[in-house]
Structures are given as C-alpha cells and as structure tokens.
Design a protein around this motif. Structure first.
Motif, PDB file in Angstrom:
ATOM      1  N   SER A 176     105.688  47.176  43.888  1.00 41.28           N
ATOM      2  CA  SER A 176     105.482  48.624  43.865  1.00 41.28           C
ATOM      3  C   SER A 176     105.985  49.271  42.566  1.00 41.28           C
ATOM      4  CB  SER A 176     106.213  49.277  45.047  1.00 41.28           C
ATOM      5  OG  SER A 176     107.613  49.147  44.894  1.00 41.28           O
ATOM      6  N   GLY A 177     106.740  48.500  41.774  1.00 45.26           N
ATOM      7  CA  GLY A 177     107.301  49.063  40.554  1.00 45.26           C
ATOM      8  C   GLY A 177     108.660  49.691  40.737  1.00 45.26           C
ATOM      9  N   ARG A 178     109.216  49.685  41.954  1.00 43.86           N
ATOM     10  CA  ARG A 178     110.564  50.233  42.141  1.00 43.86           C
ATOM     11  C   ARG A 178     111.592  49.421  41.357  1.00 43.86           C
ATOM     12  NH1 ARG A 178     112.657  49.859  46.912  1.00 43.86           N
ATOM     13  NH2 ARG A 178     111.051  48.690  48.010  1.00 43.86           N
ATOM     14  N   LEU A 179     111.334  48.119  41.230  1.00 44.69           N
ATOM     15  CA  LEU A 179     112.117  47.304  40.318  1.00 44.69           C
ATOM     16  C   LEU A 179     111.253  47.066  39.083  1.00 44.69           C
ATOM     17  CD1 LEU A 179     113.877  44.665  42.620  1.00 44.69           C
ATOM     18  CD2 LEU A 179     114.932  46.541  41.362  1.00 44.69           C
ATOM     19  N   ALA A 180     111.610  47.725  37.981  1.00 43.85           N
ATOM     20  CA  ALA A 180     110.765  47.690  36.790  1.00 43.85           C
ATOM     21  C   ALA A 180     110.882  46.339  36.086  1.00 43.85           C
ATOM     22  CB  ALA A 180     111.183  48.805  35.834  1.00 43.85           C
ATOM     23  N   PRO A 181     109.843  45.945  35.327  1.00 47.20           N
ATOM     24  CA  PRO A 181     109.918  44.713  34.531  1.00 47.20           C
ATOM     25  C   PRO A 181     111.154  44.719  33.634  1.00 47.20           C
ATOM     26  CG  PRO A 181     107.680  45.544  34.551  1.00 47.20           C
ATOM     27  CD  PRO A 181     108.521  46.592  35.213  1.00 47.20           C
ATOM     28  N   GLY A 182     111.853  43.588  33.601  1.00 45.47           N
ATOM     29  CA  GLY A 182     113.056  43.463  32.797  1.00 45.47           C
ATOM     30  C   GLY A 182     114.335  43.806  33.532  1.00 45.47           C
ATOM     31  N   THR A 183     114.219  44.406  34.724  1.00 49.96           N
ATOM     32  CA  THR A 183     115.419  44.746  35.487  1.00 49.96           C
ATOM     33  C   THR A 183     116.190  43.488  35.851  1.00 49.96           C
ATOM     34  OG1 THR A 183     114.370  46.699  36.431  1.00 49.96           O
ATOM     35  CG2 THR A 183     116.303  45.837  37.580  1.00 49.96           C
ATOM     36  N   ARG A 184     117.475  43.490  35.543  1.00 50.61           N
ATOM     37  CA  ARG A 184     118.300  42.326  35.865  1.00 50.61           C
ATOM     38  C   ARG A 184     118.781  42.426  37.303  1.00 50.61           C
ATOM     39  NH1 ARG A 184     123.082  39.634  32.167  1.00 50.61           N
ATOM     40  NH2 ARG A 184     123.597  37.928  33.608  1.00 50.61           N
ATOM     41  N   LEU A 185     118.620  41.357  38.057  1.00 49.77           N
ATOM     42  CA  LEU A 185     119.065  41.324  39.444  1.00 49.77           C
ATOM     43  C   LEU A 185     120.500  40.816  39.511  1.00 49.77           C
ATOM     44  CD1 LEU A 185     115.900  39.902  41.228  1.00 49.77           C
ATOM     45  CD2 LEU A 185     116.540  42.267  40.838  1.00 49.77           C
ATOM     46  N   PRO A 186     121.231  41.192  40.558  1.00 53.75           N
ATOM     47  CA  PRO A 186     122.612  40.718  40.687  1.00 53.75           C
ATOM     48  C   PRO A 186     122.650  39.215  40.898  1.00 53.75           C
ATOM     49  CG  PRO A 186     121.914  41.828  42.687  1.00 53.75           C
ATOM     50  CD  PRO A 186     120.842  42.072  41.675  1.00 53.75           C
ATOM     51  N   PRO A 187     123.721  38.542  40.483  1.00 49.27           N
ATOM     52  CA  PRO A 187     123.865  37.123  40.789  1.00 49.27           C
ATOM     53  C   PRO A 187     123.722  36.885  42.289  1.00 49.27           C
ATOM     54  CG  PRO A 187     125.592  37.844  39.289  1.00 49.27           C
ATOM     55  CD  PRO A 187     124.883  39.084  39.750  1.00 49.27           C
ATOM     56  N   GLY A 208     106.031  34.044  40.132  1.00 55.13           N
ATOM     57  CA  GLY A 208     105.841  34.780  38.889  1.00 55.13           C
ATOM     58  C   GLY A 208     106.358  36.200  38.933  1.00 55.13           C
ATOM     59  N   ARG A 209     107.016  36.594  40.034  1.00 52.66           N
ATOM     60  CA  ARG A 209     107.545  37.954  40.135  1.00 52.66           C
ATOM     61  C   ARG A 209     108.885  38.091  39.415  1.00 52.66           C
ATOM     62  NH1 ARG A 209     104.470  37.482  44.886  1.00 52.66           N
ATOM     63  NH2 ARG A 209     103.279  39.389  45.370  1.00 52.66           N
ATOM     64  N   LEU A 210     109.659  37.006  39.372  1.00 48.18           N
ATOM     65  CA  LEU A 210     110.940  37.001  38.701  1.00 48.18           C
ATOM     66  C   LEU A 210     110.943  35.939  37.619  1.00 48.18           C
ATOM     67  CD1 LEU A 210     113.462  37.217  41.721  1.00 48.18           C
ATOM     68  CD2 LEU A 210     112.418  39.098  40.450  1.00 48.18           C
ATOM     69  N   SER A 211     111.846  36.091  36.661  1.00 52.04           N
ATOM     70  CA  SER A 211     112.048  35.061  35.651  1.00 52.04           C
ATOM     71  C   SER A 211     113.522  34.738  35.593  1.00 52.04           C
ATOM     72  CB  SER A 211     111.557  35.527  34.279  1.00 52.04           C
ATOM     73  OG  SER A 211     112.322  36.638  33.828  1.00 52.04           O
ATOM     74  N   ALA A 212     113.843  33.470  35.377  1.00 51.72           N
ATOM     75  CA  ALA A 212     115.233  33.035  35.329  1.00 51.72           C
ATOM     76  C   ALA A 212     115.427  32.191  34.083  1.00 51.72           C
ATOM     77  CB  ALA A 212     115.600  32.239  36.581  1.00 51.72           C
ATOM     78  N   GLN A 244     118.522  30.541  31.401  1.00 46.56           N
ATOM     79  CA  GLN A 244     119.927  30.223  31.229  1.00 46.56           C
ATOM     80  C   GLN A 244     120.591  31.258  30.317  1.00 46.56           C
ATOM     81  OE1 GLN A 244     121.351  27.669  32.794  1.00 46.56           O
ATOM     82  NE2 GLN A 244     123.388  28.209  32.037  1.00 46.56           N
ATOM     83  N   GLY A 245     121.663  31.850  30.786  1.00 46.71           N
ATOM     84  CA  GLY A 245     122.410  32.792  29.974  1.00 46.71           C
ATOM     85  C   GLY A 245     121.979  34.230  30.111  1.00 46.71           C
ATOM     86  N   SER A 246     120.792  34.490  30.681  1.00 45.70           N
ATOM     87  CA  SER A 246     120.349  35.879  30.809  1.00 45.70           C
ATOM     88  C   SER A 246     120.151  36.287  32.253  1.00 45.70           C
ATOM     89  CB  SER A 246     119.045  36.097  30.025  1.00 45.70           C
ATOM     90  OG  SER A 246     117.999  35.330  30.576  1.00 45.70           O
ATOM     91  N   GLY A 247     120.416  35.402  33.184  1.00 48.54           N
ATOM     92  CA  GLY A 247     120.320  35.751  34.592  1.00 48.54           C
ATOM     93  C   GLY A 247     118.890  35.829  35.085  1.00 48.54           C
ATOM     94  N   THR A 248     118.742  36.412  36.264  1.00 46.42           N
ATOM     95  CA  THR A 248     117.430  36.563  36.907  1.00 46.42           C
ATOM     96  C   THR A 248     116.948  37.985  36.712  1.00 46.42           C
ATOM     97  OG1 THR A 248     118.071  34.921  38.559  1.00 46.42           O
ATOM     98  CG2 THR A 248     116.162  36.295  39.055  1.00 46.42           C
ATOM     99  N   ARG A 249     115.732  38.127  36.216  1.00 43.68           N
ATOM    100  CA  ARG A 249     115.165  39.443  35.936  1.00 43.68           C
ATOM    101  C   ARG A 249     113.775  39.558  36.540  1.00 43.68           C
ATOM    102  NH1 ARG A 249     117.921  42.066  31.700  1.00 43.68           N
ATOM    103  NH2 ARG A 249     119.470  40.743  30.659  1.00 43.68           N
ATOM    104  N   VAL A 250     113.320  40.825  36.698  1.00 42.39           N
ATOM    105  CA  VAL A 250     111.935  41.051  37.093  1.00 42.39           C
ATOM    106  C   VAL A 250     111.042  40.625  35.930  1.00 42.39           C
ATOM    107  CG1 VAL A 250     110.241  42.778  37.809  1.00 42.39           C
ATOM    108  CG2 VAL A 250     112.615  42.953  38.591  1.00 42.39           C
ATOM    109  N   ALA A 251     110.038  39.804  36.240  1.00 40.84           N
ATOM    110  CA  ALA A 251     109.178  39.259  35.190  1.00 40.84           C
ATOM    111  C   ALA A 251     108.395  40.360  34.499  1.00 40.84           C
ATOM    112  CB  ALA A 251     108.216  38.229  35.780  1.00 40.84           C
ATOM    113  N   ASP A 252     108.146  40.176  33.205  1.00 41.21           N
ATOM    114  CA  ASP A 252     107.421  41.178  32.429  1.00 41.21           C
ATOM    115  C   ASP A 252     106.027  41.422  32.968  1.00 41.21           C
ATOM    116  OD1 ASP A 252     109.546  41.543  30.784  1.00 41.21           O
ATOM    117  OD2 ASP A 252     108.847  40.160  29.237  1.00 41.21           O
ATOM    118  N   ARG A 253     105.417  40.377  33.529  1.00 40.27           N
ATOM    119  CA  ARG A 253     104.048  40.548  34.033  1.00 40.27           C
ATOM    120  C   ARG A 253     104.017  41.223  35.397  1.00 40.27           C
ATOM    121  NH1 ARG A 253     105.043  35.056  34.762  1.00 40.27           N
ATOM    122  NH2 ARG A 253     104.076  34.617  32.745  1.00 40.27           N
ATOM    123  N   ALA A 254     105.212  41.396  35.999  1.00 38.68           N
ATOM    124  CA  ALA A 254     105.244  41.998  37.327  1.00 38.68           C
ATOM    125  C   ALA A 254     105.152  43.501  37.185  1.00 38.68           C
ATOM    126  CB  ALA A 254     106.533  41.623  38.062  1.00 38.68           C
TER     127      ALA A 254
END
Length: 442
Positions: free
Chosen positions: A10-21, A47-51, A53-63
């Motif tokens: 839905s876009g509530r979590l924007a691309p690039g948003t870092r998720l908590p550990p 493909g909704r998230l990207s993970a 090493q060193g940058s954590g888990t984020r919302v994927a740019d294509r999402a």
C-alpha cells in the motif's frame, strides 16, 4: 506477515524504509524470533524486502503501491498514517512485567477465598485496599485506612463518580486535559481556570473563583511539567479548610521523578480535605483499568452510592493480582526498572535536541513520561503540520489551554517519550528533529 505485506504493497512502508531487527520486533510483539525471521525471509524472497549485510532489512526499491487502473474509483488522498507515536498518553507497553504479573495472578487466584468469585463489592477487594493503604503511605506519604479507599476503573471513572456528588463550580488548572474538563461539564459543573506558571497552579486565585472544589496535578503539572510549589500547596489546603472546599489530587505519574525522591502527596497535609486519585495507567498499563480514590471519611458513602451496589467496572482477578504484586514487592521493583528506563529516554531526548535543535528549550523533564518543547511565538501550528506530514503524532500546548483562560497562550509541543518501543524510539526522535528544524529561527 500479512500486515507487513499489506504495509509494503500500500506504500505505508515506503521504499528504503529500514525495518527493526527481527529480535527487537519479536520482543515487542511477544512472539518467537524465528517467527519474525521467517516472515522477513519470505518477504525478501517475494521481492518486497531486501536484506544486505551491514545495512539491515529494508523495503525493496521496487516495492511500490499497487497501481490504480483507469477505471479505479477516485479517492481523496488520505493523511499519512501515524508512523512515530510521541503522544503523551501511555507508558511503554512492551515493558509490561508479564512474568511477574503472571506469577502474582497464580498466587492470588490460588489463595483467594471463595467469596472473591461472587458478586463484587463496590469498595473493591479488601486485599487490594489493604495493600494500597500500605504502599501509598510508604511511597507517596498518603494517610489513610483501607476503609477510605474505593477501587475504580481509572481516573476518568473516579472523576465521573465525584462529579456526581460535588456542588458548584470546580477550579481547574488553565492547562490540562479537555477530556477531564468535559467530564466535569457533563456533570453540571462550570470549570474555572487557575493560572499556571513554572511553580504550578496559582492557588492564591482559588478564593476568587467561587469554586467548591479544585482539580490539581501537584506532583507533576500536566502538561507543563512542574511540581506545585510548597507554598502553593499550603495555600490550597488553607483555602479548602477556610471555605469548606475539596481538593482533587490527580497523582497520575507521581512515582516517576528523576532528580530526587518523588514529592509526597498533598493529601498527607489534610486527609479530610483532599481526595487522592491514582491508577496503574502510567505505572503499569492503561489496559488494566485499575484506579483508586482515597477519600475523606464523609465522602465514602456518597461515592459508593454513586458507584452502585455491585462492582461492575474492575475485574476481581486483576484486583487480587495487583494486591499480590504490591505486597510481594514486584510493583516497587518494576517502578525502579521503569524509572531507569524512562530516565535514559529522557536523557536521550535532551541530548538529541541539544545537538540537532539547540534553539528549542526543553522543560518539564524532572519527572513523568513527557516533556515540553518551547517554540517561538506563533510557530506551533507549523510544527504540528510538519509533524503530521512526517507521520509523527504529538500534541501542541494550545490543545490543553482552558478556553476561558485570560493568560496569553504559549506555543509549544508536548512529547511523550514513554510510548514507543525501544527499536522505534530513535526514528521517532529523528522525525521530531526534522519537524523542528523546519521552523523559522527566533
């Protein structure tokens, strides 16, 4: 996992948003770490998230939000949902002492007499009233006996009951909760504002109000944050004695003081002229719906008559559990932990603002779970609007001002540092600093 998937789509979590550990999120949600780790892994595979090493888990740019077709219904743009909650309302829900509470519940239910599971006494269980009388005397300087305590479902419930037995106007602090003023108005009382400054409410004004009762927050004025000065406490008690008045003492977060021992309750100065009101809403959780009134002897029967012949608001098991929690020292241990926890958060707020928004003065920080950020004149609406666009929930000082107050309004933000879980707190402070740096310099 479905909630995360929908938030990304839905876009509530924007691309690039870092998720908590996943360990932090699992702790906050009360689920196994593997459950969160598996959900993250599946959303990465989709493909909704990207993970990395060193940058954590984020919302994927294509999402991105799902595209709307040419024939899709047109909807007005919705305001950005709350992403960061700094409202001055609740404690840190993730810090609720689950294990200790469960242990108390088991002991309390096992030891409870059979009559505890019958029709409830509107006074509240004697076990809880006895434990409260001991604790309040020791920790808050309250002078009472169990027979003068009536258990209720929280401060609002207590104020409704008292509103039904009070006479005439009620003096209130010029800055306070409109909800509380509304309860008194609904009960037929006109509320008269008392000026509030750095020493709390100007109780010398009481004699000129024509009020028969006064609602005060002496330990930590809400929302401006200062304690009621000793001289003003004495003036309030003198007024009550001279005019046959009644003081309603809202001790909503009196246990949380960081610069010295908590200030004792005004009730200790005159138990026959002060109604002491407390609850577990800040110390444990508002979900418990447990509060108490420490009453002058002559008010016990009128309050019980207003409450009714049966206990309809506070569950007996929770009352018994709290009694055990108090008597076994678990409540004291929990408060010590939470004082350290909230003090660390308060200190982080002060340090962060000193570094990133040095023009903003922070006040009201000696106690409680909130702070006041003093703003340049006429900038509060701009700050609130910017905060909303950032998905940041907080409150402005103007919303607490009594409409009949004659003192000039103050511009400021009231931020609660208790609500966010640990993993979300730094991001909330970052959003706050973004909103503040958008303000014009004074």
């Amino acid at each position: 996992m479905q909630a995360l998937r929908e938030a990304v789509d839905s876009g509530r979590l924007a691309p690039g948003t870092r998720l908590p550990p996943y360990r932090s999120l699992a702790r906050d949600l009360g689920v196994a770490r593997n459950t969160v780790a598996d959900a993250y892994a599946e959303l990465v595979a989709e493909g909704r998230l990207s993970a990395r090493q060193g940058s954590g888990t984020r919302v994927a740019d294509r999402a991105a939000p799902l595209p709307t077709g040419r024939n899709a219904p047109v909807r007005p743009a919705a305001p950005r949902p709350v992403v960061h909650d700094l409202m001055p309302s609740s404690p840190d829900a993730s810090a609720f002492p689950r294990s200790d509470w469960l242990a108390s519940a088991r002991r309390a239910v096992s030891a409870a007499p059979n009559d505890a599971f019958g029709v409830g006494d509107p006074r509240g269980r004697p076990e809880l009233r006895t434990a409260l009388a001991e604790y309040l005397a020791r920790a808050r300087g309250v002078r009472t006996e169990p027979d003068r305590i009536v258990v209720c479902a929280g401060f609002a419930h207590a104020l409704r009951l008292l509103g039904g037995i009070l006479d005439g106007p009620v003096a209130v602090e010029a800055y306070g909760l409109a909800f509380h003023r509304g309860l008194l108005t609904e009960a037929g009382h006109r509320t008269v504002p008392l000026t509030v400054d750095e020493a709390g409410a100007r109780t010398a004004e009481l004699a000129a109000t024509g009020a028969r009762a006064a609602l005060l927050t002496p330990a930590h004025q809400f929302p401006t944050g200062g304690p009621l000065h000793a001289e003003r406490r004495a003036l309030a008690v003198d007024w009550a004695r001279a005019h046959g008045g009644l003081l309603l003492e809202d001790d909503y977060d009196g246990e949380f003081r960081y610069d010295r021992r908590p200030i004792g309750a005004v009730q200790g100065l005159d138990p026959d002229r002060v109604v002491y009101l407390g609850s577990t809403s800040k110390s444990l959780s508002p979900a418990l719906r447990l509060g108490w009134m420490v009453l002058p002897g002559e008010l016990v029967d009128p309050v019980l008559a207003a409450k009714g012949t049966r206990e309809l608001t506070s569950g007996v098991v929770d009352q018994l559990t709290l009694a055990d929690f108090l008597s076994h020292g678990a409540y004291d241990r929990h408060l010590r932990r939470m004082r350290r926890h909230y003090r660390r958060r308060r200190d982080l707020v002060v340090r962060t603002l000193a570094d990133r928004a040095p023009d903003i003065r922070v006040s009201g920080i000696a106690a409680g779970l909130h702070a006041v950020l003093e703003l340049p004149e006429h900038t509060e609406p701009l700050a609130l609007g910017t905060a909303r666009r950032l998905g940041l929930a907080l409150a402005g000082l103007h919303s607490y001002r009594h409409p009949d107050s004659t003192t000039p309004p103050r511009d400021g933000l009231v931020i609660g540092y208790g609500t966010p879980p640990d993993h979300a707190f730094p991001a909330a402070l970052d959003a706050l600093c973004q909103a503040l740096t958008a303000l014009p310099r004074s």
